[in-house]
Design a protein around this motif. Structure first.
Motif, PDB file in Angstrom:
ATOM      1  N   ALA A  30      19.039  27.330 -24.097  1.00 54.85           N
ATOM      2  CA  ALA A  30      19.556  27.394 -22.733  1.00 54.85           C
ATOM      3  C   ALA A  30      20.996  26.907 -22.712  1.00 54.85           C
ATOM      4  O   ALA A  30      21.434  26.203 -23.626  1.00 54.85           O
ATOM      5  N   VAL A  31      21.720  27.308 -21.657  1.00 53.31           N
ATOM      6  CA  VAL A  31      23.089  26.840 -21.451  1.00 53.31           C
ATOM      7  C   VAL A  31      23.200  26.307 -20.028  1.00 53.31           C
ATOM      8  O   VAL A  31      22.763  26.957 -19.077  1.00 53.31           O
ATOM      9  N   LEU A  32      23.780  25.112 -19.897  1.00 51.63           N
ATOM     10  CA  LEU A  32      24.017  24.489 -18.596  1.00 51.63           C
ATOM     11  C   LEU A  32      25.523  24.498 -18.335  1.00 51.63           C
ATOM     12  O   LEU A  32      26.297  24.015 -19.162  1.00 51.63           O
ATOM     13  N   TYR A  33      25.928  25.091 -17.204  1.00 47.67           N
ATOM     14  CA  TYR A  33      27.357  25.157 -16.905  1.00 47.67           C
ATOM     15  C   TYR A  33      27.588  24.947 -15.416  1.00 47.67           C
ATOM     16  O   TYR A  33      26.666  24.989 -14.607  1.00 47.67           O
ATOM     17  N   GLU A  65      18.651  14.641 -23.569  1.00 45.40           N
ATOM     18  CA  GLU A  65      18.659  13.674 -24.655  1.00 45.40           C
ATOM     19  C   GLU A  65      20.062  13.076 -24.836  1.00 45.40           C
ATOM     20  O   GLU A  65      21.030  13.779 -25.094  1.00 45.40           O
ATOM     21  N   GLY A  66      20.168  11.768 -24.651  1.00 48.92           N
ATOM     22  CA  GLY A  66      21.435  11.066 -24.877  1.00 48.92           C
ATOM     23  C   GLY A  66      22.477  11.265 -23.787  1.00 48.92           C
ATOM     24  O   GLY A  66      23.589  10.738 -23.882  1.00 48.92           O
ATOM     25  N   LYS A  67      22.167  12.045 -22.731  1.00 47.33           N
ATOM     26  CA  LYS A  67      23.170  12.333 -21.700  1.00 47.33           C
ATOM     27  C   LYS A  67      22.703  11.982 -20.289  1.00 47.33           C
ATOM     28  O   LYS A  67      23.435  12.162 -19.329  1.00 47.33           O
ATOM     29  N   GLY A  68      21.476  11.553 -20.150  1.00 47.37           N
ATOM     30  CA  GLY A  68      20.979  11.210 -18.818  1.00 47.37           C
ATOM     31  C   GLY A  68      20.424  12.415 -18.087  1.00 47.37           C
ATOM     32  O   GLY A  68      20.090  13.440 -18.686  1.00 47.37           O
ATOM     33  N   SER A  69      20.351  12.293 -16.762  1.00 52.33           N
ATOM     34  CA  SER A  69      19.688  13.305 -15.944  1.00 52.33           C
ATOM     35  C   SER A  69      20.697  14.164 -15.186  1.00 52.33           C
ATOM     36  O   SER A  69      21.712  13.667 -14.722  1.00 52.33           O
ATOM     37  N   GLU A  70      20.406  15.466 -15.084  1.00 53.30           N
ATOM     38  CA  GLU A  70      21.243  16.406 -14.333  1.00 53.30           C
ATOM     39  C   GLU A  70      20.337  17.318 -13.516  1.00 53.30           C
ATOM     40  O   GLU A  70      19.212  17.624 -13.927  1.00 53.30           O
ATOM     41  N   LEU A  71      20.841  17.782 -12.372  1.00 59.20           N
ATOM     42  CA  LEU A  71      20.114  18.762 -11.559  1.00 59.20           C
ATOM     43  C   LEU A  71      20.670  20.148 -11.845  1.00 59.20           C
ATOM     44  O   LEU A  71      21.885  20.317 -11.989  1.00 59.20           O
ATOM     45  N   ALA A  72      19.792  21.135 -11.912  1.00 62.45           N
ATOM     46  CA  ALA A  72      20.231  22.508 -12.192  1.00 62.45           C
ATOM     47  C   ALA A  72      19.295  23.497 -11.526  1.00 62.45           C
ATOM     48  O   ALA A  72      18.138  23.191 -11.250  1.00 62.45           O
ATOM     49  N   ILE A  73      19.832  24.695 -11.270  1.00 62.04           N
ATOM     50  CA  ILE A  73      18.991  25.804 -10.817  1.00 62.04           C
ATOM     51  C   ILE A  73      19.166  26.954 -11.809  1.00 62.04           C
ATOM     52  O   ILE A  73      20.236  27.104 -12.407  1.00 62.04           O
ATOM     53  N   PRO A  74      18.116  27.753 -12.022  1.00 61.08           N
ATOM     54  CA  PRO A  74      18.235  28.882 -12.944  1.00 61.08           C
ATOM     55  C   PRO A  74      19.128  29.968 -12.369  1.00 61.08           C
ATOM     56  O   PRO A  74      19.018  30.308 -11.192  1.00 61.08           O
ATOM     57  N   LYS A  75      20.046  30.505 -13.176  1.00 56.35           N
ATOM     58  CA  LYS A  75      20.913  31.600 -12.733  1.00 56.35           C
ATOM     59  C   LYS A  75      20.512  32.915 -13.392  1.00 56.35           C
ATOM     60  O   LYS A  75      20.645  33.973 -12.805  1.00 56.35           O
ATOM     61  N   VAL A  89      17.846  30.969 -21.222  1.00 53.70           N
ATOM     62  CA  VAL A  89      18.009  30.668 -19.798  1.00 53.70           C
ATOM     63  C   VAL A  89      19.415  30.129 -19.549  1.00 53.70           C
ATOM     64  O   VAL A  89      19.897  29.269 -20.290  1.00 53.70           O
ATOM     65  N   ASP A  90      20.068  30.672 -18.509  1.00 54.80           N
ATOM     66  CA  ASP A  90      21.348  30.133 -18.033  1.00 54.80           C
ATOM     67  C   ASP A  90      21.054  29.267 -16.823  1.00 54.80           C
ATOM     68  O   ASP A  90      20.380  29.704 -15.882  1.00 54.80           O
ATOM     69  N   LEU A  91      21.578  28.047 -16.832  1.00 54.29           N
ATOM     70  CA  LEU A  91      21.348  27.097 -15.751  1.00 54.29           C
ATOM     71  C   LEU A  91      22.668  26.710 -15.099  1.00 54.29           C
ATOM     72  O   LEU A  91      23.678  26.539 -15.792  1.00 54.29           O
ATOM     73  N   LEU A  92      22.647  26.569 -13.779  1.00 49.15           N
ATOM     74  CA  LEU A  92      23.840  26.168 -13.045  1.00 49.15           C
ATOM     75  C   LEU A  92      23.690  24.713 -12.617  1.00 49.15           C
ATOM     76  O   LEU A  92      22.723  24.338 -11.956  1.00 49.15           O
ATOM     77  N   LEU A  93      24.663  23.905 -13.010  1.00 46.51           N
ATOM     78  CA  LEU A  93      24.693  22.491 -12.658  1.00 46.51           C
ATOM     79  C   LEU A  93      24.937  22.347 -11.154  1.00 46.51           C
ATOM     80  O   LEU A  93      25.847  22.978 -10.611  1.00 46.51           O
TER      81      LEU A  93
END
Length: 198
Positions: A30-33, A65-75, A89-93
């Motif tokens: 997956a990619v989070l951007y 892992e090692g970065k804490g928590s982030e919220l995202a929605i699937p794009k 999966v592409d995820l939007l921060l």
């Protein structure tokens, strides 16, 4: 809308071979951007992610892992064309309080007026803007008693509180089409004619 917590690992290997290796381990690349940050390459648990993505516009709470928590929605989700399993999966921060634009499925309910008319979905989704932590899973439209020739425009649909329409208001979403009277089969008529000539 409830958040779905998913543990995410950081991905350091790339390419088709690495992706196959990740999938063999029951993970999904997956990619989070978003927010002008560099894309973060992740691995997500395959089963939990597939279950979460059954809900349109699901809000994911990623424990990275090692970065804490982030919220995202699937794009975007890429699936195997034959077997249907998730490949990427592409995820939007997103941030709490931030407004985002998403596509929301349109669900029709109710019975059309008598006469065997057909309901045609011109648009299956509406583009709407809403707060990232309160995205609607769908919008419901009543078609109770609608007759042939009736249509429902985007602006006619009642949206949940805090949700605004992005789709053009005069766009046709649903329309009722008159049932076509069946014509006698031409083949049968030709067959009768041939039989008479013989």
């Amino acid at each position: 809308m409830s958040e779905v917590k998913i543990a995410a690992g950081l991905r350091t290997e790339f390419g088709k071979g690495a992706a196959r290796k990740i999938r063999r381990a029951d993970q999904i690349p997956a990619v989070l951007y978003g927010h002008g940050t560099d894309p973060v390459h992740l691995t997500l648990p395959a089963h939990a992610t597939a279950l979460a993505l059954r809900t349109p516009n699901v809000l994911l709470s990623l424990d990275i892992e090692g970065k804490g928590s982030e919220l995202a929605i699937p794009k975007a989700a890429q699936r195997d064309p034959l077997k249907g399993f998730l490949e990427h999966v592409d995820l939007l921060l997103v941030k709490r309080g931030e407004k985002v634009t998403v596509e929301v499925p349109v669900v029709a309910e109710g019975e059309l007026a008598a006469g065997g008319n057909l309901l045609e979905h011109v648009l299956n989704t509406l583009s709407v803007e809403a707060e990232a932590t309160h995205l609607p899973e769908s919008v419901t439209v009543s078609v109770e008693g609608l007759e042939a020739g009736s249509s429902v425009l985007a602006q006619d649909i009642t949206l949940p509180a805090g949700v605004t329409l992005v789709t053009e208001g005069d766009a046709v979403v649903l329309q009722v089409v008159a049932a076509q009277a069946e014509e006698p089969a031409a083949d049968a008529a030709e067959g009768d004619a041939e039989g008479a000539e013989a």
